[in-house]
Structures are given as structure tokens and as C-alpha cells.
Design a protein around this motif. Structure first.
Motif, PDB file in Angstrom:
ATOM      1  N   VAL A  45      47.210 -43.986   3.754  1.00 33.41           N
ATOM      2  CA  VAL A  45      46.088 -43.058   3.770  1.00 33.41           C
ATOM      3  C   VAL A  45      45.165 -43.413   4.934  1.00 33.41           C
ATOM      4  O   VAL A  45      45.139 -44.548   5.396  1.00 33.41           O
ATOM      5  N   ASP A  70      47.107 -37.412 -13.347  1.00 29.72           N
ATOM      6  CA  ASP A  70      46.046 -36.524 -12.848  1.00 29.72           C
ATOM      7  C   ASP A  70      45.020 -37.284 -12.016  1.00 29.72           C
ATOM      8  O   ASP A  70      44.528 -36.785 -11.010  1.00 29.72           O
ATOM      9  N   ILE A  72      46.545 -38.068  -8.614  1.00 32.16           N
ATOM     10  CA  ILE A  72      46.559 -36.864  -7.778  1.00 32.16           C
ATOM     11  C   ILE A  72      45.159 -36.558  -7.260  1.00 32.16           C
ATOM     12  O   ILE A  72      44.978 -36.233  -6.081  1.00 32.16           O
ATOM     13  N   ALA A  73      44.156 -36.684  -8.116  1.00 34.02           N
ATOM     14  CA  ALA A  73      42.775 -36.443  -7.690  1.00 34.02           C
ATOM     15  C   ALA A  73      42.369 -37.411  -6.577  1.00 34.02           C
ATOM     16  O   ALA A  73      41.726 -37.024  -5.604  1.00 34.02           O
ATOM     17  N   MET A  77      44.402 -38.920  -4.446  1.00 29.58           N
ATOM     18  CA  MET A  77      45.141 -38.585  -3.232  1.00 29.58           C
ATOM     19  C   MET A  77      44.595 -37.329  -2.551  1.00 29.58           C
ATOM     20  O   MET A  77      44.652 -37.210  -1.330  1.00 29.58           O
ATOM     21  N   LYS A  78      44.050 -36.410  -3.321  1.00 29.64           N
ATOM     22  CA  LYS A  78      43.504 -35.172  -2.763  1.00 29.64           C
ATOM     23  C   LYS A  78      42.060 -35.322  -2.277  1.00 29.64           C
ATOM     24  O   LYS A  78      41.561 -34.460  -1.558  1.00 29.64           O
ATOM     25  N   ALA A  79      41.410 -36.390  -2.686  1.00 32.58           N
ATOM     26  CA  ALA A  79      39.999 -36.575  -2.338  1.00 32.58           C
ATOM     27  C   ALA A  79      39.825 -36.725  -0.833  1.00 32.58           C
ATOM     28  O   ALA A  79      40.554 -37.493  -0.198  1.00 32.58           O
ATOM     29  N   PRO A  80      38.861 -36.010  -0.247  1.00 30.29           N
ATOM     30  CA  PRO A  80      38.630 -36.135   1.193  1.00 30.29           C
ATOM     31  C   PRO A  80      38.135 -37.529   1.592  1.00 30.29           C
ATOM     32  O   PRO A  80      38.440 -38.015   2.669  1.00 30.29           O
ATOM     33  N   LYS A 102      38.583 -41.005   0.021  1.00 35.16           N
ATOM     34  CA  LYS A 102      39.264 -41.754  -1.028  1.00 35.16           C
ATOM     35  C   LYS A 102      38.455 -42.949  -1.524  1.00 35.16           C
ATOM     36  O   LYS A 102      38.434 -43.241  -2.710  1.00 35.16           O
ATOM     37  N   HIS A 148      35.828 -41.671  -3.963  1.00 32.12           N
ATOM     38  CA  HIS A 148      36.463 -41.302  -5.229  1.00 32.12           C
ATOM     39  C   HIS A 148      36.870 -42.563  -5.995  1.00 32.12           C
ATOM     40  O   HIS A 148      36.655 -42.653  -7.210  1.00 32.12           O
TER      41      HIS A 148
END
Length: 69
Positions: free
Chosen positions: A6, A41, A44-45, A47-50, A52, A55
Motif C-alpha cells: 500500500v 468487511d 475491505i474498508a 483497503m478502500k480507505a484513502p 489507511k 482508518h
């Protein structure tokens, strides 16, 4: 466990084991943490966070037990 690279300030890679529900985070400070009982979930949240790291601190760090690998 496979980890995905990432682009984040302090996190190098993130992985997830769906069988064991273990989230693994590799930090730039040469530490790897494994977090237990993390849902798919949540992975996934993350990994999708702008942002990281943000988050991670808000939703993972204080919410799950972890061990240093």
C-alpha cells in the motif's frame, strides 16, 4: 498470508487470512502486527480507505487484540 503493498505514510503492506480472521499490517518501523477476529468487511474498508493509517488508528488499533510478529 499474502500482503498487499500500500502507498501510505507508515504502512508498507496489509494482508488478511479469511480462515483465521487475522489482519496483518507491516509498518515502516520494521514491525509486523497481527490483529485477531477482524471481519472481512473491516479488511475491505481498510483497503478502500484513502488514508489507511487514519482508518487503522480509528477502527483497528484500539478495537482488536494484536500480537507483534
Amino acid at each position: 498470508m499474502n500482503r498487499y503493498t500500500v502507498n501510505d505514510h507508515n504502512i508498507i503492506s496489509i494482508g488478511y487470512d479469511e480462515i483465521k480472521n487475522v489482519l496483518e499490517i507491516e509498518f515502516k518501523l520494521q514491525a509486523i502486527h497481527q490483529y485477531f477476529n477482524v471481519s472481512l468487511d473491516e479488511f475491505i474498508a481498510l483497503m478502500k480507505a484513502p488514508k489507511k493509517e487514519t482508518h487503522y488508528f480509528n477502527f483497528v488499533y484500539c478495537q482488536y487484540l494484536f500480537d507483534v510478529v
